[in-house]
Every structure is written in C-alpha cells, then in structure tokens.
Write a protein that holds these residues in place. Sequence first.
Motif, mmCIF file in Angstrom:
data_model
loop_
_atom_site.group_PDB
_atom_site.id
_atom_site.type_symbol
_atom_site.label_atom_id
_atom_site.label_comp_id
_atom_site.label_asym_id
_atom_site.label_seq_id
_atom_site.Cartn_x
_atom_site.Cartn_y
_atom_site.Cartn_z
ATOM 1 N N SER A 175 0.818 -1.211 0.000
ATOM 2 C CA SER A 175 0.000 0.000 0.000
ATOM 3 C C SER A 175 0.856 1.266 0.000
ATOM 4 N N VAL A 176 1.970 1.220 0.727
ATOM 5 C CA VAL A 176 2.899 2.353 0.694
ATOM 6 C C VAL A 176 3.472 2.517 -0.705
ATOM 7 N N LYS A 177 3.889 1.404 -1.303
ATOM 8 C CA LYS A 177 4.482 1.435 -2.647
ATOM 9 C C LYS A 177 3.494 1.966 -3.682
ATOM 10 N N ALA A 178 2.216 1.633 -3.490
ATOM 11 C CA ALA A 178 1.184 2.075 -4.433
ATOM 12 C C ALA A 178 0.795 3.534 -4.234
ATOM 13 N N GLY A 216 3.777 8.661 3.563
ATOM 14 C CA GLY A 216 4.877 8.367 4.475
ATOM 15 C C GLY A 216 5.660 7.154 4.015
ATOM 16 N N GLN A 217 6.527 6.692 4.899
ATOM 17 C CA GLN A 217 7.390 5.570 4.555
ATOM 18 C C GLN A 217 7.584 4.662 5.762
ATOM 19 N N ILE A 218 7.855 3.387 5.471
ATOM 20 C CA ILE A 218 8.239 2.469 6.534
ATOM 21 C C ILE A 218 9.728 2.670 6.766
ATOM 22 N N TYR A 264 -5.844 -3.643 7.568
ATOM 23 C CA TYR A 264 -4.670 -3.048 8.225
ATOM 24 C C TYR A 264 -4.080 -1.896 7.408
ATOM 25 N N PRO A 265 -3.930 -2.039 6.088
ATOM 26 C CA PRO A 265 -3.473 -0.880 5.317
ATOM 27 C C PRO A 265 -4.432 0.311 5.409
ATOM 28 N N ILE A 266 -5.737 0.053 5.473
ATOM 29 C CA ILE A 266 -6.697 1.150 5.633
ATOM 30 C C ILE A 266 -6.451 1.863 6.956
ATOM 31 N N ALA A 267 -6.253 1.080 8.011
ATOM 32 C CA ALA A 267 -6.010 1.663 9.336
ATOM 33 C C ALA A 267 -4.758 2.540 9.335
#
Length: 214
Positions: free
Chosen positions: A22-25, A30-32, A179-182
């Motif tokens: 989800s971050v990549k998309a 933000g970033q991990i 979890y990505p939505i959260a």
Amino acid sequence: MSGSIVVLISGSGSNLQAIIDSVKAGDIPGQISAVISNKENAYGLQRAEQADIPTRVLDHTEFANREIFDANMIRLIDEYQPDLVVLSGFMRILTADFVRRYAGKLINIHPSLLPKYQGLHTHKRAIEAGDSTHGASVHFVTEELDGGPVFIQASVPVEQDDTPETLAARVLVQEHKIYPIAVKWFMEGRIQLQDNIPHLDGVSLAGNIPLLSA
C-alpha cells in the motif's frame, strides 16, 4: 500528514507485506522507516529487505527480563522518530512503560471481532462457541492485552465445515484489507485517539466501528 512508520514483527509478516504494498502504491502517505523483529529468522525481515526497508533484530532471549528488553526496544524504535508504530504479528506482551511511550500512535491487529476472544486460539474458540461470524479488529494498544479501543473491523462467515485453519485463512484475507486502511487513516491524520475513544474525521466511533464484510 506524511511521516515515519516503524513495524514490529515476529514471524512471516503477511500483514507487513500488505502495508508495504500500500505504501508502494502511494495509498499510504509516508514511509516504513524500519522493520524490527525479536526473532532473527522471521520471514518478514526478508520481505522488508526485498522492499529496501532497513531491518533490525533485537532478540528478547538476550535480555534478563521484559522490562530491560522493552527499554532497549524503545531506544531502537526512537532512532527512527516514528509517527506510528505498527504491531504486525509481534508476539510479545508489552510493558506498561512501552505502551505509555507510544500512547495514541501504537496499533495492533487481532484475529477476532473484539472484544470477543482476546488472547490466543481465536479461530478455534469462535468455532467451538458456534459463532456465525468471526473476523479481525485493528485497535490502539493500551496496557490491557487486546483491550485497546477498536477503530476498524472486518467480518467473515463461519462455515459449518470450518476448521481453525480454514477460518484463519479467510480472516487473514480480510486482515490484509483493513490493516493498510487503518495505517492510511492514521498517516492522513483522519483517525485519532481522544479521551480513549477513536475519532474518525473528528467523529467519535464509540458504538459505531466501521465494519467490512466478506
């Protein structure tokens, strides 16, 4: 809102992968900044490395007690100045000092429709209870194990021939959705904990938790 996310794992990291994707998309701002494991053989570390995310290992067996381990974990996490700390299959009971350190920015996913079935063996317990629905919950972490305020859930039907394994597999699919939505909601500043009650877009979720149904 854009910032730093630190993810804590102990195992395979399938929910971590959903967040990475989800971050990549571009869905999550933000970033991990780091993935930290208490087990050096956790497969989730490989997932992070494949995504060029820094990884760290802090082996809990090398510390005399839980308090010393958590104090060292806090120091490690704080190197990355996280806006959000995500527990993704991190199989450690956290000390009160740790939870207070990240109060309001520490979240966890649990494989049940909380407040039902806190703790372990949730799928087996749901089947044995004859439940017609089961699911997963994302919650803010408090000092009560799996007892923090929930702000999104997903449900699945319990089939007559379900085993704990088949039910777990269907619940996991929903975990990868919510979890990505959260994380997205938090990083966008949409979900906040106020007086121990989650608020989404400024509206209290008390008694009205968003639910995705399979």
